[in-house]
Design a protein around this motif. Structure first.
Motif, PDB file in Angstrom:
ATOM      1  N   GLU A   1      -9.443  62.604  21.838  1.00 25.80           N
ATOM      2  CA  GLU A   1     -10.031  63.531  22.796  1.00 25.80           C
ATOM      3  C   GLU A   1     -10.621  62.743  23.954  1.00 25.80           C
ATOM      4  OE1 GLU A   1      -9.828  67.001  22.345  1.00 25.80           O
ATOM      5  OE2 GLU A   1      -8.444  66.236  20.816  1.00 25.80           O
ATOM      6  N   LEU A   2     -10.124  62.996  25.157  1.00 32.87           N
ATOM      7  CA  LEU A   2     -10.595  62.296  26.341  1.00 32.87           C
ATOM      8  C   LEU A   2     -11.216  63.287  27.315  1.00 32.87           C
ATOM      9  CD1 LEU A   2      -7.606  59.854  27.038  1.00 32.87           C
ATOM     10  CD2 LEU A   2      -9.680  59.437  25.705  1.00 32.87           C
ATOM     11  N   VAL A   3     -12.330  62.879  27.904  1.00 34.10           N
ATOM     12  CA  VAL A   3     -13.068  63.742  28.833  1.00 34.10           C
ATOM     13  C   VAL A   3     -12.724  63.364  30.267  1.00 34.10           C
ATOM     14  CG1 VAL A   3     -15.350  64.468  29.641  1.00 34.10           C
ATOM     15  CG2 VAL A   3     -14.959  64.054  27.201  1.00 34.10           C
ATOM     16  N   LEU A   4     -12.347  64.367  31.047  1.00 31.22           N
ATOM     17  CA  LEU A   4     -11.993  64.178  32.450  1.00 31.22           C
ATOM     18  C   LEU A   4     -12.934  64.974  33.326  1.00 31.22           C
ATOM     19  CD1 LEU A   4      -9.807  63.173  34.579  1.00 31.22           C
ATOM     20  CD2 LEU A   4      -8.774  65.440  34.283  1.00 31.22           C
ATOM     21  N   ASP A   5     -13.361  64.387  34.432  1.00 27.37           N
ATOM     22  CA  ASP A   5     -14.202  65.076  35.403  1.00 27.37           C
ATOM     23  C   ASP A   5     -13.553  64.978  36.768  1.00 27.37           C
ATOM     24  OD1 ASP A   5     -16.544  66.510  34.887  1.00 27.37           O
ATOM     25  OD2 ASP A   5     -17.583  64.699  34.240  1.00 27.37           O
ATOM     26  N   CYS A   6     -13.285  66.094  37.391  1.00 26.49           N
ATOM     27  CA  CYS A   6     -12.723  66.110  38.736  1.00 26.49           C
ATOM     28  C   CYS A   6     -13.530  67.073  39.600  1.00 26.49           C
ATOM     29  CB  CYS A   6     -11.267  66.562  38.728  1.00 26.49           C
ATOM     30  SG  CYS A   6     -10.128  65.452  37.877  1.00 26.49           S
TER      31      CYS A   6
END
Length: 274
Positions: free
Chosen positions: A53-58
């Motif tokens: 599980e990887l967290v991405l913020d854009c």
């Protein structure tokens, strides 16, 4: 490249490859938000990539996507000032790393794909991130619009060849252990370096290697200053090998202020748009 001297701590000995990250935003919410493409805003959230599980913020939106890659051990918000200067005209994304070697490159590729973040990408990385953005461009040149590497960790073969003569035997042992994973994130810099050293240089992708001058070193006799000529040479060599690469220096500490970084980013953006 990166600070001279890597071993012994969570940063290369000397210039300290430590904490810088070109990152932005906070953690995204769980789940898979609506995907977007083109000039729309990209999603933030948690995505499954390779069973992890990887967290991405854009944040922001536009036709360009800037991907910020953190320095070793730094939180995603460490250099949010870099992203702040560009969010009004482009999408700016950062993420939380999980892997330790070249799997980091495939993780980022899979994350951007899973989140449907449109490319090609302007990759901006500092220190550890500065090596990783070069590795990503080497692995996925068609997805890369440009690269800015700020005080990046130097590729292993070049560093061990050019810098080791200026080190003591103990310093060389520490440096080797550091590159093999005895560092703050257990990053295998030798494995990451292979992507940069063994892949054909993406000769049509604009690159700017920005390094701090030797003034960042504490003493003319410390490992930082002793290995700085090698570090400087490696930065120039990387840019020369790249084809569309350039290198420059700025009188600043290892954590170069955002205002000093922006000219290099703007220069790469201008070339990418030609």
């Amino acid at each position: 490249m990166t600070a001279p001297g890597a071993g012994r701590r969570a940063v290369p000995m000397g210039l300290g490859l430590a904490v810088l990250v070109l990152a932005s935003c906070g953690h995204g919410s769980a789940g898979g938000p609506d995907r977007s493409s083109g000039g729309g805003a990209a999603p933030s959230g948690t995505f499954s990539v390779g069973g992890r599980e990887l967290v991405l913020d854009c944040t922001g939106e536009g036709d360009t996507t800037m991907v910020l890659e953190v320095g070793e051990g730094a939180p995603p918000q460490a250099l949010s000032g870099i992203g702040d200067a560009y969010r009004s005209r482009m999408r700016v994304c950062s993420y939380d790393r999980v892997g330790t070697g070249r799997d980091l490159v495939s993780d980022l590729h899979g994350l951007l794909e899973a989140a449907d973040v449109p490319g090609p990408y302007l990759l901006v990385g500092h220190s550890a991130g500065g090596l990783l953005v070069q590795a990503y461009a080497a692995a996925y040149p068609q997805e890369t619009a440009g690269v800015v590497a700020i005080n990046p960790v130097p590729p292993w073969q070049a560093w061990s060849t050019l810098a080791f003569p200026a080190m003591t035997p103990r310093e060389r042992e520490d440096e080797t252990a550091y590159f093999e994973g005895s560092n703050g994130e257990s990053l295998d810099y030798r494995d990451i370096s292979r992507l940069v050293e063994e892949s054909p240089a993406p000769r049509t992708v604009p690159l700017h290697v920005l390094i701090s001058t030797v003034a960042q070193c504490d003493s003319p006799d410390d490992i930082c200053a002793r290995t700085y000529p090698a570090y400087e040479q490696i930065a120039e060599d990387v840019a020369r090998r790249w084809g569309e690469g350039r290198s420059s220096q700025v009188e600043a500490p290892h954590e170069i202020p955002p205002a000093e970084v922006r000219p290099a980013i703007d220069e790469v953006i201008a070339r990418a748009q030609q």
